[in-house]
Design an enzyme around this catalytic site. Structure first.
Site, mmCIF file in Angstrom:
data_model
loop_
_atom_site.group_PDB
_atom_site.id
_atom_site.type_symbol
_atom_site.label_atom_id
_atom_site.label_comp_id
_atom_site.label_asym_id
_atom_site.label_seq_id
_atom_site.Cartn_x
_atom_site.Cartn_y
_atom_site.Cartn_z
ATOM 1 N N TYR A 102 0.837 20.564 8.138
ATOM 2 C CA TYR A 102 0.472 19.153 8.262
ATOM 3 C C TYR A 102 1.736 18.378 8.604
ATOM 4 O O TYR A 102 2.774 18.551 7.976
ATOM 5 C CB TYR A 102 -0.107 18.647 6.938
ATOM 6 N N ASP A 111 10.092 20.262 10.588
ATOM 7 C CA ASP A 111 9.610 19.129 9.800
ATOM 8 C C ASP A 111 9.993 19.351 8.344
ATOM 9 O O ASP A 111 9.425 20.200 7.656
ATOM 10 C CB ASP A 111 8.086 19.016 9.975
ATOM 11 N N LYS A 127 9.842 11.229 2.353
ATOM 12 C CA LYS A 127 9.682 11.438 0.913
ATOM 13 C C LYS A 127 10.961 11.163 0.096
ATOM 14 O O LYS A 127 11.248 10.011 -0.180
ATOM 15 C CB LYS A 127 9.106 12.825 0.651
HETATM 16 N N1 PMP Z 1 5.197 16.161 7.431
HETATM 17 C C1 PMP Z 1 5.041 16.834 6.290
HETATM 18 C C2 PMP Z 1 5.582 18.222 6.181
HETATM 19 C C3 PMP Z 1 4.368 16.247 5.217
HETATM 20 O O1 PMP Z 1 4.210 16.944 4.080
HETATM 21 C C4 PMP Z 1 3.879 14.932 5.349
HETATM 22 C C5 PMP Z 1 3.158 14.227 4.217
HETATM 23 N N2 PMP Z 1 2.721 14.970 3.184
HETATM 24 C C6 PMP Z 1 4.070 14.264 6.564
HETATM 25 C C7 PMP Z 1 4.762 14.900 7.575
HETATM 26 C C8 PMP Z 1 3.573 12.877 6.769
HETATM 27 O O2 PMP Z 1 4.300 11.959 6.029
HETATM 28 P P1 PMP Z 1 3.663 10.548 5.647
HETATM 29 O O3 PMP Z 1 2.549 10.810 4.695
HETATM 30 O O4 PMP Z 1 4.815 9.789 5.069
HETATM 31 O O5 PMP Z 1 3.180 9.934 6.921
#
Ligand code: PMP
Length: 437
Positions: free
Chosen positions: A143, A243, A271
């Site tokens: 994700y 990511d 985060k």
């Molecule tokens: N990339 C990863 C690996 C994530 O875990 C998340 C959110 N859990 C995101 C992108 C998206 O981040 P956001 O919820 O701040 O848009």
């Protein structure tokens, strides 16, 4: 446990907010029951609207590495807020946060944004702009936020809900997204054999955490999946994008990069670096990042990018995230993993625990024949009914787990012996509940 106030609030919320929540997994849809409305949090604890206290193993889905309401983070936020909360002009603190991120990771330049979704969306545009190519490769169960082009076989809420993508994402948007199973080297080789000169980048979670935790597998050559991806990208003129929104500054001071040392071309962060406020970033080698406007021609912008309050929280958090913090979280995680395995084994509940550093998850596998979960196809064989039973028994005992079988468990520096004891005491009853499901 009294939950009438949460139940009332949920009912009221559902009248004005779709599903009663502002992000799907919060609704407890996959585990059933009433989501708890949280009133406040402190250290390792959440307190709901009925006054119940929980040991929090979600930590806002990652950001709260130092625990909730850390006094120094609060002080920093209060101090900058009185001087104005948004200027739409550059500040010294943004430079300091960029320097802190660069000091911990292999990136040479960063651009700050407000969410992980924005970071991955922007990094794709940059990768396509740099290479002049359209196609991207992503992995099932990874994700990267709700970016249209990446909302294909996504994990997290999308995995939980079993959505293959989403209505509203056009076929044209995803036509250039190639998807295969995580850790599947053959499939990636086939993509490059067929489309090598059209692939702009491969984007992967540095260690998958949104289908449960699935670390990059080490192959026969001794290299892990990330190293394989880096090499095949470079052999084909594509960019390797890692990511680290979830793993960054959490699984080590340098994220997954600190564990495997595989240097990506471009990276995304979020985060922890926002300290509980909306802040995220993407970065990479200078010559790549120099293609971004206004230095270069690839457009990207944001009214609240580098917001002073978020930057103060993030910078303070990172500066306090010392080796001692990571050592504590690592040790607590290892101890908790051992306790969970003991409890589930004692009640004969088949399971597999997988970790990327201190980030781990528990797969409620269908039977003892599944000894590892290398990808989404295997993750989906989980007994989610057993997880739901386990989850609710833990919740009733005052332990707040991620309300989905597809999520990692997050710890903080404030998860001390007392918090761990409370979790450990709740485990036997939860394991028993899982065994009966
Ligand atoms: N990339 C990863 C690996 C994530 O875990 C998340 C959110 N859990 C995101 C992108 C998206 O981040 P956001 O919820 O701040 O848009």
């Amino acid at each position: 446990m009294q939950t009438t106030r949460s139940a009332d609030l949920f009912e009221r919320a559902q009248r004005v907010i779709p599903g009663g929540v502002n992000s799907p997994v919060r609704a407890f849809q996959s585990v059933g029951g009433t989501p708890r409305f949280i009133q406040r949090a402190s250290g390792p604890h959440l307190y709901d609207a009925d006054g119940n206290q929980y040991v929090d193993l979600v930590c806002s889905w990652g950001p709260m590495l130092l625990g909730h309401a850390h006094p120094s983070v609060l002080a920093a936020v209060g101090k900058v807020a009185v001087d104005g909360t948004s200027f739409g002009a550059p500040t010294e603190a943004e430079v300091e946060l960029a320097e802190e991120i660069i000091g911990r990771t292999p990136v040479e330049e960063v651009r700050l944004v407000s969410s992980g979704t924005e970071a991955t969306m922007s990094v794709l545009r940059l990768a396509r702009g740099i290479t002049g190519r359209d196609k991207i490769v992503k992995f099932a169960g990874c994700y990267h936020g709700h970016v249209d082009a990446l909302l294909v076989a996504a994990g997290s809420g999308a995995a939980t809900l079993g959505l293959p993508g989403s209505p509203g994402v056009t076929a044209a948007t995803t036509a250039d997204t190639l998807v295969c199973e995580y850790n599947d080297r053959e499939a990636v080789r086939r993509f490059f054999a067929e489309h090598g000169d059209q692939i702009a980048c491969v984007i992967t979670e540095a260690a998958a955490g949104n289908m449960g935790v699935v670390p990059p597998a080490v192959g026969d050559d001794g290299q892990n999946f990330n190293a394989f991806l880096r090499d095949i990208c470079h052999a084909n003129g594509a960019l390797f994008v890692s990511d680290e929104v979830m793993t960054g500054f959490r699984v080590s001071r340098s994220g997954q990069f600190g564990l495997d040392g595989v240097r990506p071309d471009l990276m995304t962060f979020g985060k922890v670096m926002g300290g509980g406020f909306p802040a995220a970033a993407f970065g990479g080698r200078a010559e790549l990042m120099q293609r971004l406007a206004p230095a270069g021609d690839v457009y990207q912008a944001g009214t609240l990018s580098g917001n002073p309050v978020a930057v103060a929280a993030g910078l303070t958090t990172l500066r306090l995230a010392t080796d001692e913090v990571y050592a504590h979280v690592d040790a607590t995680s290892a101890a908790l993993q051992a306790e969970v395995t003991n409890a589930l084994s004692a009640f004969g509940v088949p399971h597999v625990i997988q970790a990327a550093g201190n980030l781990f998850s528990v797969f409620f596998t269908p039977d003892e024949s599944v000894t590892a979960v290398p990808n989404y196809a295997t993750a989906k064989t989980q007994r989610t009914d057993r997880f739901a039973a386990f989850f609710h028994a833990m919740l009733d005992a005052g332990v707040y787990l991620p309300p989905s079988a597809y999520e990692g468990w997050f710890l903080s520096h404030t998860h001390d012996d007392a918090a761990l004891t409370r979790i450990v005491e709740a485990l036997p009853r939860a394991a028993a509940a899982a065994s009966r499901a």
